[in-house]
Motif scaffolding. Structure first.
Motif, mmCIF file in Angstrom:
data_model
loop_
_atom_site.group_PDB
_atom_site.id
_atom_site.type_symbol
_atom_site.label_atom_id
_atom_site.label_comp_id
_atom_site.label_asym_id
_atom_site.label_seq_id
_atom_site.Cartn_x
_atom_site.Cartn_y
_atom_site.Cartn_z
ATOM 1 N N ARG A 1 52.566 88.288 54.090
ATOM 2 C CA ARG A 1 53.325 89.491 54.432
ATOM 3 C C ARG A 1 53.181 90.576 53.356
ATOM 4 O O ARG A 1 53.028 91.761 53.689
ATOM 5 C CB ARG A 1 54.808 89.150 54.617
ATOM 6 N N VAL A 2 53.262 90.205 52.086
ATOM 7 C CA VAL A 2 53.216 91.241 51.045
ATOM 8 C C VAL A 2 51.832 91.849 50.905
ATOM 9 O O VAL A 2 51.689 92.955 50.383
ATOM 10 C CB VAL A 2 53.730 90.735 49.680
ATOM 11 N N PHE A 3 50.807 91.152 51.373
ATOM 12 C CA PHE A 3 49.475 91.762 51.379
ATOM 13 C C PHE A 3 49.441 92.982 52.305
ATOM 14 O O PHE A 3 48.545 93.821 52.206
ATOM 15 C CB PHE A 3 48.412 90.754 51.826
ATOM 16 N N GLU A 4 50.423 93.075 53.193
ATOM 17 C CA GLU A 4 50.509 94.219 54.101
ATOM 18 C C GLU A 4 51.130 95.442 53.430
ATOM 19 O O GLU A 4 51.116 96.533 53.990
ATOM 20 C CB GLU A 4 51.336 93.836 55.329
ATOM 21 N N VAL A 5 51.696 95.259 52.238
ATOM 22 C CA VAL A 5 52.322 96.375 51.516
ATOM 23 C C VAL A 5 51.229 97.234 50.900
ATOM 24 O O VAL A 5 50.507 96.809 49.997
ATOM 25 C CB VAL A 5 53.277 95.870 50.416
ATOM 26 N N LYS A 6 51.101 98.457 51.395
ATOM 27 C CA LYS A 6 50.035 99.365 50.955
ATOM 28 C C LYS A 6 50.617 100.507 50.121
ATOM 29 O O LYS A 6 51.807 100.573 49.876
ATOM 30 C CB LYS A 6 49.308 99.939 52.175
ATOM 31 N N GLY A 7 49.724 101.411 49.714
ATOM 32 C CA GLY A 7 50.189 102.596 48.998
ATOM 33 C C GLY A 7 50.099 102.456 47.493
ATOM 34 O O GLY A 7 49.430 101.573 46.959
ATOM 35 N N GLN A 8 50.820 103.318 46.799
ATOM 36 C CA GLN A 8 50.753 103.401 45.344
ATOM 37 C C GLN A 8 51.184 102.104 44.652
ATOM 38 O O GLN A 8 50.658 101.734 43.611
ATOM 39 C CB GLN A 8 51.619 104.556 44.849
ATOM 40 N N ASN A 9 52.146 101.419 45.239
ATOM 41 C CA ASN A 9 52.646 100.170 44.657
ATOM 42 C C ASN A 9 52.267 98.968 45.516
ATOM 43 O O ASN A 9 53.079 98.080 45.747
ATOM 44 C CB ASN A 9 54.169 100.231 44.500
ATOM 45 N N SER A 10 51.035 98.944 45.980
ATOM 46 C CA SER A 10 50.612 97.884 46.886
ATOM 47 C C SER A 10 50.567 96.534 46.174
ATOM 48 O O SER A 10 50.313 96.447 44.960
ATOM 49 C CB SER A 10 49.227 98.191 47.460
ATOM 50 N N PHE A 11 50.789 95.486 46.932
ATOM 51 C CA PHE A 11 50.706 94.138 46.376
ATOM 52 C C PHE A 11 49.291 93.849 45.898
ATOM 53 O O PHE A 11 49.086 93.199 44.863
ATOM 54 C CB PHE A 11 51.122 93.097 47.417
ATOM 55 N N GLU A 12 48.324 94.341 46.636
ATOM 56 C CA GLU A 12 46.925 94.104 46.276
ATOM 57 C C GLU A 12 46.613 94.656 44.883
ATOM 58 O O GLU A 12 45.907 94.022 44.089
ATOM 59 C CB GLU A 12 46.014 94.750 47.320
ATOM 60 N N ASP A 13 47.150 95.830 44.577
ATOM 61 C CA ASP A 13 46.954 96.417 43.245
ATOM 62 C C ASP A 13 47.642 95.576 42.168
ATOM 63 O O ASP A 13 47.120 95.411 41.063
ATOM 64 C CB ASP A 13 47.499 97.845 43.201
ATOM 65 N N MET A 14 48.823 95.071 42.483
ATOM 66 C CA MET A 14 49.539 94.214 41.530
ATOM 67 C C MET A 14 48.744 92.943 41.256
ATOM 68 O O MET A 14 48.629 92.496 40.103
ATOM 69 C CB MET A 14 50.916 93.842 42.082
ATOM 70 N N LEU A 15 48.198 92.353 42.312
ATOM 71 C CA LEU A 15 47.400 91.143 42.161
ATOM 72 C C LEU A 15 46.147 91.425 41.340
ATOM 73 O O LEU A 15 45.793 90.652 40.434
ATOM 74 C CB LEU A 15 47.021 90.602 43.545
ATOM 75 N N TYR A 16 45.499 92.535 41.631
ATOM 76 C CA TYR A 16 44.296 92.938 40.887
ATOM 77 C C TYR A 16 44.609 93.104 39.398
ATOM 78 O O TYR A 16 43.864 92.621 38.537
ATOM 79 C CB TYR A 16 43.738 94.238 41.462
ATOM 80 N N HIS A 17 45.696 93.763 39.091
ATOM 81 C CA HIS A 17 46.092 94.003 37.705
ATOM 82 C C HIS A 17 46.298 92.677 36.966
ATOM 83 O O HIS A 17 45.818 92.500 35.831
ATOM 84 C CB HIS A 17 47.381 94.826 37.677
ATOM 85 N N ASN A 18 46.988 91.734 37.601
ATOM 86 C CA ASN A 18 47.240 90.443 36.972
ATOM 87 C C ASN A 18 45.954 89.637 36.773
ATOM 88 O O ASN A 18 45.757 89.011 35.722
ATOM 89 C CB ASN A 18 48.232 89.630 37.805
ATOM 90 N N ILE A 19 45.092 89.645 37.777
ATOM 91 C CA ILE A 19 43.835 88.907 37.666
ATOM 92 C C ILE A 19 42.932 89.529 36.610
ATOM 93 O O ILE A 19 42.288 88.820 35.828
ATOM 94 C CB ILE A 19 43.123 88.836 39.031
ATOM 95 N N CYS A 20 42.893 90.854 36.563
ATOM 96 C CA CYS A 20 42.079 91.554 35.577
ATOM 97 C C CYS A 20 42.520 91.166 34.157
ATOM 98 O O CYS A 20 41.693 90.888 33.283
ATOM 99 C CB CYS A 20 42.210 93.057 35.780
ATOM 100 N N ASN A 21 43.817 91.126 33.939
ATOM 101 C CA ASN A 21 44.339 90.735 32.627
ATOM 102 C C ASN A 21 43.982 89.290 32.305
ATOM 103 O O ASN A 21 43.658 88.957 31.159
ATOM 104 C CB ASN A 21 45.859 90.912 32.587
ATOM 105 N N LEU A 22 44.041 88.440 33.322
ATOM 106 C CA LEU A 22 43.725 87.028 33.117
ATOM 107 C C LEU A 22 42.246 86.844 32.776
ATOM 108 O O LEU A 22 41.894 86.097 31.854
ATOM 109 C CB LEU A 22 44.073 86.233 34.380
ATOM 110 N N VAL A 23 41.384 87.537 33.507
ATOM 111 C CA VAL A 23 39.939 87.461 33.236
ATOM 112 C C VAL A 23 39.637 87.988 31.842
ATOM 113 O O VAL A 23 38.791 87.452 31.124
ATOM 114 C CB VAL A 23 39.136 88.246 34.300
#
Length: 230
Positions: free
Chosen positions: A96-118
């Motif tokens: 469901r949260v993958f459907e959250v789009k826009g400036q504060n999208s879940f996808e961007d949050m996930l990307y940010h966390n993965i980028c930091n982890l990598v």
């Protein structure tokens, strides 16, 4: 007192999750969250600015906090498994949260966390990229993060009930360790592209060829993955 505050914060997060599964994210209000948690509305703002921050906090608390600790212990493979397993626990919520789009999208949050982890992985295990090469260290980090985000999104959005977390990790590892040429072979790729170009109207060749390749490659990959699981 501190323990009580942690429990209240966790309760608000849990009730938010339950509401997301039941309703559209856009329709959820702060009052709905606090009513479900049995607290007054101002209590919410003791812990979060808005519901986007709840979503971001849950992603860190439920998934990336433990994954980051594993990476710091030089257990990157275990961290990858952890990410998929933690997401699988609340797969309906994450779908469901993958459907959250826009400036504060879940996808961007996930990307940010993965980028930091990598980035942590690379800092502990330096990659061999020389100055002046076609890809920079930062580009590599971003590419790896985007690849994993898209892999998780495809799995959780389309196949969360058919493919387990363990199988999804194997699927992801197969894809990132094999190029398109590895999968279908250079000769096959050249033949397919040349044949399609001959038969397609000018202007459509590239789009149709890519679609054709995509369909055939996906079938091939599924066969390969099935062999891995056997």
């Amino acid at each position: 007192m501190e323990r009580k505050g942690e429990m209240t914060k966790a309760l608000l997060g849990q009730k938010f999750k339950e509401l997301v599964v039941k309703k559209s994210f856009d329709k959820i209000t702060i009052k709905m969250i606090t009513d479900e948690a049995g607290v007054i509305r101002p209590t919410f703002y003791n812990y979060f600015r808005d519901k986007y921050e709840v979503m971001e906090w849950l992603l860190w608390e439920d998934v990336f906090s433990s994954a980051t600790e594993l990476v710091k212990m030089n257990m990157a493979r275990s961290a990858l498994e952890m990410i998929f397993k933690k997401i699988a626990v609340d797969k309906e919520y994450y779908a469901r949260v993958f459907e959250v789009k826009g400036q504060n999208s879940f996808e961007d949050m996930l990307y940010h966390n993965i980028c930091n982890l990598v980035r942590v992985v690379v800092e502990r295990n330096p990659i061999h990229i020389k100055e002046g090469e076609i890809i920079s260290k930062e580009t590599f980090l971003q590419y790896e993060a985007m690849t994993l985000v898209n892999g998780i999104k495809y799995w959780i959005s389309k196949h969360r009930n058919e493919i387990s977390a363990e199988e999804a990790v194997k699927f992801y590892e197969f894809l990132v360790s094999h190029s398109l040429i590895d999968i279908i072979g250079q000769d096959t790729m050249d033949k397919v592209i040349n044949e399609r170009r001959k038969n397609e109207p000018e202007g459509l060749a590239s789009g149709l060829t890519l679609s054709f390749l995509y369909g055939n490659v996906i079938l091939f990959i599924h066969r390969k993955v099935e062999q891995i699981y056997e």
